[in-house]
Motif scaffolding. Structure first.
Motif, short mmCIF file in Angstrom:
data_model
loop_
_atom_site.label_atom_id
_atom_site.label_comp_id
_atom_site.label_asym_id
_atom_site.label_seq_id
_atom_site.Cartn_x
_atom_site.Cartn_y
_atom_site.Cartn_z
N LEU A 182 0.85 -1.19 0.00
CA LEU A 182 0.00 0.00 0.00
C LEU A 182 0.89 1.24 0.00
CD1 LEU A 182 -2.65 -1.01 2.70
CD2 LEU A 182 -3.11 -0.67 0.26
N GLU A 183 0.44 2.27 -0.70
CA GLU A 183 1.17 3.53 -0.71
C GLU A 183 0.16 4.67 -0.74
OE1 GLU A 183 3.51 3.51 -4.24
OE2 GLU A 183 1.79 3.77 -5.58
N LYS A 184 0.61 5.86 -0.39
CA LYS A 184 -0.26 7.03 -0.43
C LYS A 184 -0.30 7.57 -1.85
CE LYS A 184 -0.97 7.51 4.12
NZ LYS A 184 -2.31 7.28 4.70
N ASN A 185 -1.52 7.89 -2.32
CA ASN A 185 -1.60 8.55 -3.61
C ASN A 185 -1.55 10.06 -3.39
OD1 ASN A 185 -4.14 9.39 -2.82
ND2 ASN A 185 -5.26 8.25 -4.38
N GLU A 186 -1.72 10.83 -4.47
CA GLU A 186 -1.55 12.28 -4.36
C GLU A 186 -2.58 12.92 -3.44
OE1 GLU A 186 -2.34 14.27 -8.12
OE2 GLU A 186 -3.53 12.55 -8.77
N PHE A 187 -3.69 12.23 -3.20
CA PHE A 187 -4.72 12.78 -2.33
C PHE A 187 -4.56 12.29 -0.89
CE2 PHE A 187 -6.52 12.78 -6.59
CZ PHE A 187 -6.91 14.10 -6.70
N GLY A 188 -3.50 11.52 -0.65
CA GLY A 188 -3.25 11.02 0.69
C GLY A 188 -4.00 9.76 1.04
N ARG A 189 -4.58 9.13 0.06
CA ARG A 189 -5.32 7.89 0.32
C ARG A 189 -4.39 6.70 0.14
NH1 ARG A 189 -10.69 8.90 0.68
NH2 ARG A 189 -11.49 10.77 -0.34
N ASP A 190 -4.63 5.68 0.93
CA ASP A 190 -3.88 4.43 0.77
C ASP A 190 -4.39 3.69 -0.46
OD1 ASP A 190 -2.24 4.67 3.01
OD2 ASP A 190 -3.76 3.84 4.34
N VAL A 191 -3.48 3.38 -1.37
CA VAL A 191 -3.86 2.63 -2.57
C VAL A 191 -2.91 1.46 -2.75
CG1 VAL A 191 -4.94 4.57 -3.75
CG2 VAL A 191 -2.50 4.16 -4.06
N PHE A 192 -3.41 0.43 -3.40
CA PHE A 192 -2.57 -0.74 -3.66
C PHE A 192 -1.40 -0.38 -4.56
CE2 PHE A 192 -6.81 -2.93 -3.09
CZ PHE A 192 -6.50 -3.53 -1.87
N CYS A 193 -0.28 -1.05 -4.37
CA CYS A 193 0.88 -0.88 -5.23
C CYS A 193 1.49 -2.27 -5.51
CB CYS A 193 1.91 0.05 -4.59
SG CYS A 193 2.38 -0.41 -2.91
N GLY A 194 2.47 -2.30 -6.38
CA GLY A 194 3.20 -3.53 -6.65
C GLY A 194 2.29 -4.69 -7.05
N SER A 195 2.62 -5.86 -6.50
CA SER A 195 1.84 -7.05 -6.87
C SER A 195 0.41 -6.98 -6.33
CB SER A 195 2.54 -8.31 -6.33
OG SER A 195 2.60 -8.26 -4.91
N SER A 196 0.21 -6.25 -5.25
CA SER A 196 -1.16 -6.09 -4.74
C SER A 196 -2.01 -5.36 -5.76
CB SER A 196 -1.15 -5.30 -3.42
OG SER A 196 -0.38 -5.96 -2.44
N LYS A 197 -1.44 -4.33 -6.33
CA LYS A 197 -2.16 -3.58 -7.36
C LYS A 197 -2.45 -4.46 -8.57
CE LYS A 197 -1.78 0.69 -10.11
NZ LYS A 197 -2.34 0.10 -11.30
N GLU A 198 -1.46 -5.24 -8.96
CA GLU A 198 -1.66 -6.12 -10.12
C GLU A 198 -2.81 -7.09 -9.88
OE1 GLU A 198 2.02 -8.01 -11.06
OE2 GLU A 198 3.06 -6.11 -11.41
N LYS A 199 -2.84 -7.68 -8.71
CA LYS A 199 -3.91 -8.64 -8.40
C LYS A 199 -5.27 -7.96 -8.40
CE LYS A 199 -1.11 -11.45 -5.23
NZ LYS A 199 -0.91 -11.77 -3.81
N MET A 200 -5.35 -6.83 -7.71
CA MET A 200 -6.64 -6.17 -7.57
C MET A 200 -7.10 -5.55 -8.89
SD MET A 200 -7.73 -6.90 -4.60
CE MET A 200 -9.16 -5.81 -4.49
N ASP A 201 -6.16 -5.05 -9.69
CA ASP A 201 -6.53 -4.53 -11.01
C ASP A 201 -7.07 -5.64 -11.89
OD1 ASP A 201 -5.75 -2.01 -10.27
OD2 ASP A 201 -3.94 -1.93 -11.50
#
Lengths: 254, 183
Positions: A63-82
């Motif tokens: 998880l990482e912060k996006n530009e709005f300060g929200r936690d968003v998936f990154c890396g392999s987590s993002k790939e799975k959820m996308d």
């Protein structure tokens, strides 16, 4: 000027319960189906898969912060959820898309409206329409490769609204006069709006502009069907006369 | 067709919900919509330079579910270059496990002129989309932002969206008004 208020939780919960009961019913049915066939995962099975994967990734994934300060998936987590999001979108589209003939009729109408016979389009969603509060009129969205969303009334297969996202900046030597633009708007609406002569005689014309985008909008004399929104028909043109967008939402109120 | 409607208004009507279960043939379909007002229960903002335009926007006298204290839209002149100065966020009061289309109301006269408005959509538990929407091309209407599963928030800042990242142009108006989620 931030204000904080509390929503009536008890009544809100009623909506949640109704949705949950219906969802649970489908989930149980879908789980049984999944055990007995190799068919693509159902929407309800995918919902369960997303829920499970999300909880795992939220607990242990990236998880990482996006530009709005929200936690968003990154890396392999993002790939799975996308990937799961793509799957459920496809499954929902497959469940809600109408027959091939109807889809082609819609696509043909959109292409005619924008003057692009080969425009690549795909069905995107069937949801509530954004303009009525009391009348349950579902609309469909179709999307082109540029991301333009075309709102369609499935009862008529006609286009309700679209707006291009591109920037229209017109050099001085290509700008048309307001009279020329009005004439182009009139010709477009006459061609594409059923009963436009009646609209012209009964509705009130509003003209305006934002920079190089001009609007020619016809507002109905009053709201109808117990709704707040006043039906309207409009076309938006660039200062050079290029089509920017169109709306004819009258059929949502009938 | 069996239709069940519910209308839920918070104190002052900052958010309204209509949920219906429509049965057509053997295939049930869920239909609902949710308004989230700037200034309402699930709205927050940050930064300075805000302008308020009263009795304008989607919620005005005679239109929309909002109480009179929400009959206004807000705007901020855009930030040039990278980053942003101010932002507004609409957290969805009701996160539903359905596909939904979010749409933002954009006004006509005095409304958004920012052609590279930077929106964010939070969805699918913790997925995030960054969008660039041309507010200048809309006039007294809802601008569809996108279709996502389990939408949980919409964000908008006064900087440039990803299509024009770090653009130095200034002097454009970014409009913050009602956001509607249709499922």
């Amino acid at each position: 000027m931030t204000q904080t208020k509390v929503i009536s939780g008890g009544v809100l919960a009623l909506g949640l319960v109704l949705g949950a009961v219906w969802g649970l019913t489908l989930t149980l049915g879908s789980a049984t189906q999944a055990q007995t066939s190799q068919a693509p995962m159902s929407v309800e099975a995918l919902k369960a898969q997303i829920e499970q994967t999300a909880q795992e990734e939220l607990a242990n994934g990236c998880l990482e912060k996006n530009e709005f300060g929200r936690d968003v998936f990154c890396g392999s987590s993002k790939e799975k959820m996308d990937a799961l999001h793509d799957q459920i979108q496809a499954a929902i589209r497959a469940e809600t898309i109408r027959s091939a003939d109807q889809v082609e009729a819609v696509k043909s109408n959109i292409r005619e409206m924008v003057g692009s016979p080969s425009l690549d389009l795909r069905f995107d969603a069937a949801v509530s329409n954004p303009y009525t509060e009391k009348n349950d009129v579902k609309v469909e969205y179709y999307k082109d490769a540029a991301g333009t969303m075309y709102m369609v009334n499935p009862a008529t297969n006609k286009v309700l609204a679209f707006t291009f996202n591109k920037v229209f900046q017109v050099s001085a030597d290509k700008k048309l006069s307001v009279e020329e633009l009005r004439s182009k708007a009139d010709a477009y609406l006459t061609k594409h709006v059923d009963g436009f002569a009646q609209v012209k005689s009964e509705y009130t014309l509003e003209e305006g502009s934002k920079g190089d985008v001009h609007v020619f909008r016809y507002n109905a004399p009053k709201a109808v069907g117990g709704e707040d929104m006043i039906p309207f028909v409009q076309v938006k043109l660039s200062a050079a006369g290029e089509l920017v967008g169109f709306s004819d939402i009258r059929s949502l109120f009938q | 067709m069996n239709t069940l409607k519910m209308r839920i208004a918070g104190f002052g009507g900052a958010l309204m919900l209509l949920a219906g279960i429509l049965t057509v043939g053997a295939t049930p379909a869920f239909a609902a919509y949710y308004y989230h007002a700037n200034g309402g229960s699930y709205w927050s903002q940050s930064g300075s330079g805000w302008t308020t335009t009263n009795n304008d926007g989607y919620c005005v006298s005679g239109r929309g579910p909002c109480g009179s204290h929400l009959w206004y839209f807000q705007s901020n002149m855009n930030h040039g270059g990278c980053g942003f100065d101010a932002y507004g966020r609409w957290d969805m009061a009701h996160i539903v496990a359905f596909n939904g289309v979010t749409a933002a109301w954009i006004d006509g006269v005095g409304g958004g002129t920012m052609y590279g408005a930077g929106y964010g959509i939070a969805y699918n538990f913790a997925s995030g989309a960054s969008l660039t929407i041309n507010q200048n091309n809309y006039w007294e209407e809802f601008a569809p932002l996108g279709t996502y599963y389990r939408t949980s928030a919409v964000d908008l800042h006064d900087g440039w969206g990803p299509a024009y990242a770090c653009n130095s142009v200034t002097g454009l108006r970014v409009e913050f008004d009602e956001v509607r989620l249709d499922v």
